[in-house]
Design a protein around this motif. Structure first.
Motif, PDB file in Angstrom:
ATOM      1  N   HIS A  28       0.818  -1.210   0.000  1.00 13.24           N
ATOM      2  CA  HIS A  28       0.000   0.000   0.000  1.00 13.24           C
ATOM      3  C   HIS A  28       0.855   1.264   0.000  1.00 13.24           C
ATOM      4  N   VAL A  29       1.845   1.333   0.838  1.00 20.61           N
ATOM      5  CA  VAL A  29       2.671   2.551   0.970  1.00 20.61           C
ATOM      6  C   VAL A  29       3.497   2.777  -0.310  1.00 20.61           C
ATOM      7  N   ALA A  30       3.941   1.647  -0.922  1.00 12.48           N
ATOM      8  CA  ALA A  30       4.758   1.783  -2.127  1.00 12.48           C
ATOM      9  C   ALA A  30       3.971   2.480  -3.225  1.00 12.48           C
ATOM     10  N   THR A  31       2.658   2.315  -3.193  1.00  9.55           N
ATOM     11  CA  THR A  31       1.844   2.970  -4.198  1.00  9.55           C
ATOM     12  C   THR A  31       1.283   4.293  -3.676  1.00  9.55           C
ATOM     13  N   ASN A  32       1.189   4.467  -2.350  1.00 11.72           N
ATOM     14  CA  ASN A  32       0.697   5.722  -1.740  1.00 11.72           C
ATOM     15  C   ASN A  32       1.693   6.234  -0.715  1.00 11.72           C
ATOM     16  N   PRO A  33       2.812   6.746  -1.208  1.00  7.04           N
ATOM     17  CA  PRO A  33       3.833   7.166  -0.253  1.00  7.04           C
ATOM     18  C   PRO A  33       3.400   8.331   0.633  1.00  7.04           C
ATOM     19  N   LYS A  34       2.326   9.018   0.188  1.00  7.37           N
ATOM     20  CA  LYS A  34       1.932  10.168   0.992  1.00  7.37           C
ATOM     21  C   LYS A  34       0.749   9.824   1.875  1.00  7.37           C
ATOM     22  N   ILE A  35       0.683   8.680   2.311  1.00  9.21           N
ATOM     23  CA  ILE A  35      -0.417   8.186   3.148  1.00  9.21           C
ATOM     24  C   ILE A  35      -0.498   8.972   4.464  1.00  9.21           C
ATOM     25  N   GLY A  93      17.025  -5.382   2.361  1.00  9.45           N
ATOM     26  CA  GLY A  93      15.787  -5.055   1.656  1.00  9.45           C
ATOM     27  C   GLY A  93      14.693  -6.062   1.926  1.00  9.45           C
ATOM     28  N   LYS A  94      14.854  -6.844   2.986  1.00  9.98           N
ATOM     29  CA  LYS A  94      13.914  -7.926   3.277  1.00  9.98           C
ATOM     30  C   LYS A  94      13.314  -7.794   4.663  1.00  9.98           C
ATOM     31  N   LEU A  95      12.305  -8.621   4.877  1.00  6.24           N
ATOM     32  CA  LEU A  95      11.657  -8.652   6.194  1.00  6.24           C
ATOM     33  C   LEU A  95      12.644  -9.192   7.226  1.00  6.24           C
ATOM     34  N   THR A 108       9.990  -4.355   7.587  1.00  7.11           N
ATOM     35  CA  THR A 108      10.145  -4.550   6.134  1.00  7.11           C
ATOM     36  C   THR A 108      10.406  -3.173   5.510  1.00  7.11           C
ATOM     37  N   PRO A 109      11.536  -3.019   4.782  1.00  8.39           N
ATOM     38  CA  PRO A 109      11.820  -1.706   4.183  1.00  8.39           C
ATOM     39  C   PRO A 109      10.883  -1.452   2.974  1.00  8.39           C
ATOM     40  N   ILE A 110      10.510  -0.176   2.815  1.00 12.42           N
ATOM     41  CA  ILE A 110       9.641   0.196   1.692  1.00 12.42           C
ATOM     42  C   ILE A 110      10.479   1.043   0.730  1.00 12.42           C
ATOM     43  N   PHE A 111      10.570   0.554  -0.485  1.00 13.95           N
ATOM     44  CA  PHE A 111      11.292   1.293  -1.536  1.00 13.95           C
ATOM     45  C   PHE A 111      10.294   1.734  -2.589  1.00 13.95           C
ATOM     46  N   LEU A 112      10.396   3.009  -3.006  1.00 12.20           N
ATOM     47  CA  LEU A 112       9.464   3.543  -4.017  1.00 12.20           C
ATOM     48  C   LEU A 112      10.016   3.217  -5.401  1.00 12.20           C
ATOM     49  N   LYS A 113       9.112   2.838  -6.237  1.00 12.63           N
ATOM     50  CA  LYS A 113       9.494   2.452  -7.598  1.00 12.63           C
ATOM     51  C   LYS A 113      10.105   3.669  -8.312  1.00 12.63           C
ATOM     52  N   PRO A 114      11.264   3.601  -9.065  1.00 15.41           N
ATOM     53  CA  PRO A 114      11.827   4.767  -9.747  1.00 15.41           C
ATOM     54  C   PRO A 114      11.015   5.106 -11.016  1.00 15.41           C
ATOM     55  N   ALA A 115      11.135   6.403 -11.398  1.00 13.49           N
ATOM     56  CA  ALA A 115      10.416   6.841 -12.593  1.00 13.49           C
ATOM     57  C   ALA A 115      10.910   6.097 -13.816  1.00 13.49           C
ATOM     58  N   LYS A 116      12.223   5.952 -13.926  1.00 11.56           N
ATOM     59  CA  LYS A 116      12.793   5.183 -15.060  1.00 11.56           C
ATOM     60  C   LYS A 116      13.382   3.900 -14.487  1.00 11.56           C
ATOM     61  N   PRO A 117      13.261   2.800 -15.262  1.00 10.03           N
ATOM     62  CA  PRO A 117      13.758   1.522 -14.746  1.00 10.03           C
ATOM     63  C   PRO A 117      15.235   1.558 -14.432  1.00 10.03           C
ATOM     64  N   ASP A 153      16.834   3.913 -12.983  1.00  2.00           N
ATOM     65  CA  ASP A 153      17.120   4.607 -11.711  1.00  2.00           C
ATOM     66  C   ASP A 153      16.985   3.655 -10.528  1.00  2.00           C
ATOM     67  N   ALA A 154      17.681   3.983  -9.491  1.00  2.41           N
ATOM     68  CA  ALA A 154      17.606   3.127  -8.267  1.00  2.41           C
ATOM     69  C   ALA A 154      16.323   3.456  -7.500  1.00  2.41           C
ATOM     70  N   ALA A 155      15.782   2.420  -6.827  1.00  5.39           N
ATOM     71  CA  ALA A 155      14.573   2.613  -6.016  1.00  5.39           C
ATOM     72  C   ALA A 155      14.901   3.511  -4.821  1.00  5.39           C
ATOM     73  N   THR A 156      13.873   4.322  -4.454  1.00  8.84           N
ATOM     74  CA  THR A 156      14.097   5.274  -3.357  1.00  8.84           C
ATOM     75  C   THR A 156      13.580   4.682  -2.046  1.00  8.84           C
ATOM     76  N   TYR A 157      14.412   4.768  -1.031  1.00  7.73           N
ATOM     77  CA  TYR A 157      14.019   4.245   0.296  1.00  7.73           C
ATOM     78  C   TYR A 157      13.013   5.199   0.909  1.00  7.73           C
TER      79      TYR A 157
END
Ligand code: ADP
Length: 670
Positions: free
Chosen positions: A69-76, A140-142, A161-170, A172-176
């Motif tokens: 949920h947070v990965a898709t709604n980081p501004k929860i 990056g794991k539970l 469990t760490p939450i990484f946000l998907k990068p805009a371009k593949p 780019d590295a995922a953002t913690y």
């Protein structure tokens, strides 16, 4: 080894063998049982592990939902989060809270109530939580952290469990973004898995704090359990594990069923064997004690008997049924002069005097053969040469059936009695002899009276003849006259002798008159001239030069001289003395006493006989009476003199008697 030690050794060996057998069987039973128990524990432990893993994984599952949920709604927002969390928590009991930590700082909490204190905490700054947080971010794991003491109280596990946000371009590295956290109450978790309430009848301990497995700290149960060879099981969950140790609950289950029965049975058996062994070992000892007591009593009795036998004035002996000597007492040995060993068998016969031996042996054999008692007086020949008279008697010993088992007897020394009897009979013979002599004295007195008249007639007739011859012719035969005078003188002398003899045997008072000692001695020696010649003994006279007058009864003094000279001749003639010499000496000792000494070189007198020589009836001659010296002493002492004897240095002996002398005036008057 004595039988008692053997028994103890035997029964100890049996007892030890039984104990060893029981121990071996018990050990194998125990091993078997432990093996079974272990498999049971293993089975139960697997159950617990499965339940625990299930319960934990179910709870951790919520992290995934949060992350997605947070990965898709980081501004929860907090309220959006609460709606979501409420839906999730409602599905599972035992969840303390769900949290989000933006940039590792707690930013969202559900339920917020009661957990407000946690809000805004930077997890990386909390040393208790930091390692798990960092590991989670790095891998990056539970990661399951804890159990951790919460600020709001209580122990809880926390799944990070760490939450990484998907990068805009593949490219780019995922953002913690941060962390999704599920805070799980430890106790309900363990209770759900059946760890706490002990429904599995296991003792349990769990280690591996922060999910690091066997190397982690113990957070449940007794840590020592890991050291006592427990059943181990790994509790696995995503990216970590715990290790659980299990053992059966202590108590009866630690021992194989029936083990106590086996042990008690073994001990009981050993006890029975020990008691049996003790009784059997004790029995010979008891018997030995009884034998010892009986032996001691027997020894005591034997000792008493030996003491009695020793004190007894009689010698005791014991023989077997055949009459062979088995034992003689100490006193018997003293009497016989044989030792106890020498007397055994037929050895005792040697002690019997040769002259009595046949009689005693045949009497003894007869008694043994006829099984009757034996009695006899006989002589023993002591090795010292002494002859001992004994009275021996014995009786047969019979057993209960009346069979002769041996003979016991005693030997009494009766020598003194026998000697006394012999002495008495000798005295009796002496008395008879004296009686005969006294009768003979009476007869002699009568004969002397009868002879007196013929002798007087002989004197008168010879004197008458002499007168007639002288008157009838002047040249009468002088030889005839001389012969008649000789006849007359001899008849007068014979008359004198007979008269004195009469008065002597009639015990008349002696008629003491002055007499010349030399002539008395000469008169006496006339009797022995012939006898001395026959015995080849030289009679030597050593008379004093001058006459010695004594006031005495001439016949009695003559009697004394006769006795002494006769004894001297007998001492010389007895052993065939070749150069026998008998000297009679007279001399004046002083003005008071005159002495007569009769000296011979005969066999002499023993030292032992010397003190008794003048005793009445003392004699060493077989036919002697022993009264000669006794009478001589009486005569001498009655005359106021004394008599003595001395042993000559060159053999033989000298008898001397002294008589008071008659002074010169008296002699002239006589
Ligand atoms: P009997 O001559 O009858 O024995 P006596 O009284 O005359 O009695 O003597 C006693 C004993 O004294 C004798 O038996 C003898 O042993 C001993 N006796 C006497 N005179 C002599 C002697 N001259 N030599 C050795 N023994 C003597």
């Amino acid at each position: 080894m004595n039988s008692r030690l053997l028994h103890i050794f035997l029964f100890s060996a049996i007892s030890l063998s039984v104990l060893l057998a029981v121990w071996i069987v018990d050990r194998s039973e125990q091993a078997h049982y432990q093996e079974r128990l272990r498999s049971i524990v293993l089975r139960r432990t697997s159950g617990v592990r499965a339940q625990l893993e299930g319960a934990l994984n179910r709870r951790l599952f919520f992290n995934r939902g949060l992350v997605a949920h947070v990965a898709t709604n980081p501004k929860i927002t907090q309220s959006e989060f609460e709606v979501l969390a409420e839906i999730l928590v409602a599905q599972q009991a035992g969840i303390r809270s769900l949290q989000l930590a933006k940039n590792s700082v707690v930013s969202h909490i559900h339920p917020l109530k009661g957990n407000e204190v946690a809000m805004g905490r930077d997890l990386l700054k909390n040393p208790a939580r930091r390692p798990a947080v960092e590991r989670s971010i790095e891998t990056g794991k539970l990661v399951v952290g804890g159990p951790t003491e919460l600020l709001q109280g209580g122990l809880a596990l926390i799944g990070y469990t760490p939450i990484f946000l998907k990068p805009a371009k593949p490219s780019d590295a995922a953002t913690y973004w941060g962390l999704a956290m599920t805070v799980i109450d430890l106790e309900p978790l363990l209770r759900e898995a059946g760890v706490i309430q002990g429904t599995h009848r296991l003792r349990l301990a769990i280690r591996g704090k922060d999910g690091v497995g066997a190397t982690g700290d113990v957070f449940f149960g007794d840590g020592n359990l890991f050291e006592s060879d427990p059943v181990l099981a790994d509790i696995s969950f995503p990216n970590g594990s715990w290790q659980m140790a299990a053992a059966p609950t202590s108590g009866r289950e630690s021992l194989a069923p029936g083990s106590w029965k086996l042990r008690f049975g073994g001990c009981f058996l050993v006890l029975i064997i020990a008691v049996l062994g003790w009784v059997l070992a004790r029995e010979p000892e008891r018997l030995q004690q009884a034998v010892d007591r009986a032996t001691a009593a027997l020894t005591e009795s034997e000792k008493r008997h030996r003491t009695l036998a020793k004190l007894s004035p009689v010698g005791l002996f014991r023989a077997d049924a055949d009459g062979r000597c088995l034992y003689v007492s100490e006193h018997w040995c003293e009497v016989s002069g044989l030792s106890g060993e020498e007397a055994k068998g037929d050895g005792w016969v040697r002690a019997v005097h040769p002259e009595d031996r046949d009689c005693v042996v045949s009497g003894w054999q007869e008694a043994v053969r006829m099984r009757k008692s034996f009695k006899a007086e006989f002589r023993l020949q002591h090795p010292s040469g002494k002859t001992i008279w004994v009275f021996g008697q014995s009786v047969p010993e019979l057993d209960e059936s009346g069979k002769v088992t041996g003979h016991v007897g005693a030997v009494t020394n009766i020598t003194e009695r026998k000697d006394a009897e012999a002495e008495a009979s000798r005295h009796q013979a002496d008395l008879a002899h004296v009686l005969r002599l006294s009768t003979m004295g009476e007869m002699a007195s009568g004969i002397a009276h009868e002879l007196n008249q013929p002798l007087t007639a002989i004197v008168n007739y010879s004197r008458g003849c002499i007168i007639r011859l002288r008157q009838s012719s002047a040249d009468a035969d002088s030889g005839l006259i001389e012969a008649l005078e000789h006849i007359s003188n001899l008849a007068v002398r014979a008359g004198d002798i007979i008269r004195r003899l009469r008065s002597f045997v009639r015990k008349e008072e002696p008629r003491r008159v002055p007499v010349q000692l030399n002539s008395v001695v000469r008169e006496a020696l006339h009797f022995f001239e012939e006898e001395a010649r026959r015995a080849e003994v030289t009679l030597q006279l050593e008379l004093s030069q001058e006459d010695i007058w004594v006031f005495a009864d001439a016949v009695q003094i003559e009697q004394v001289v006769l006795n002494l000279v006769r004894n001297g001749l007998e001492a010389l003639s007895g052993d065939g003395h070749k150069s026998g010499l008998l000297t009679v000496q007279t001399r004046a000792l002083d003005h008071q006493l005159a002495q007569v000494a009769v000296r011979d070189n005969g066999k002499g007198i023993s030292e032992a006989a010397l003190p008794h020589i003048f005793d009445p009836f003392f004699t060493t001659r077989p036919g002697g009476m022993g009264v000669g010296l006794s009478i001589s002493r009486s005569i001498v002492e009655a005359h106021g003199g004394h008599i003595q004897v001395a042993i000559n240095s060159d053999g033989g002996c000298t008898f001397q008697f002294a008589l008071p002398v008659k002074n010169g005036a008296d002699a002239d008057a006589a």
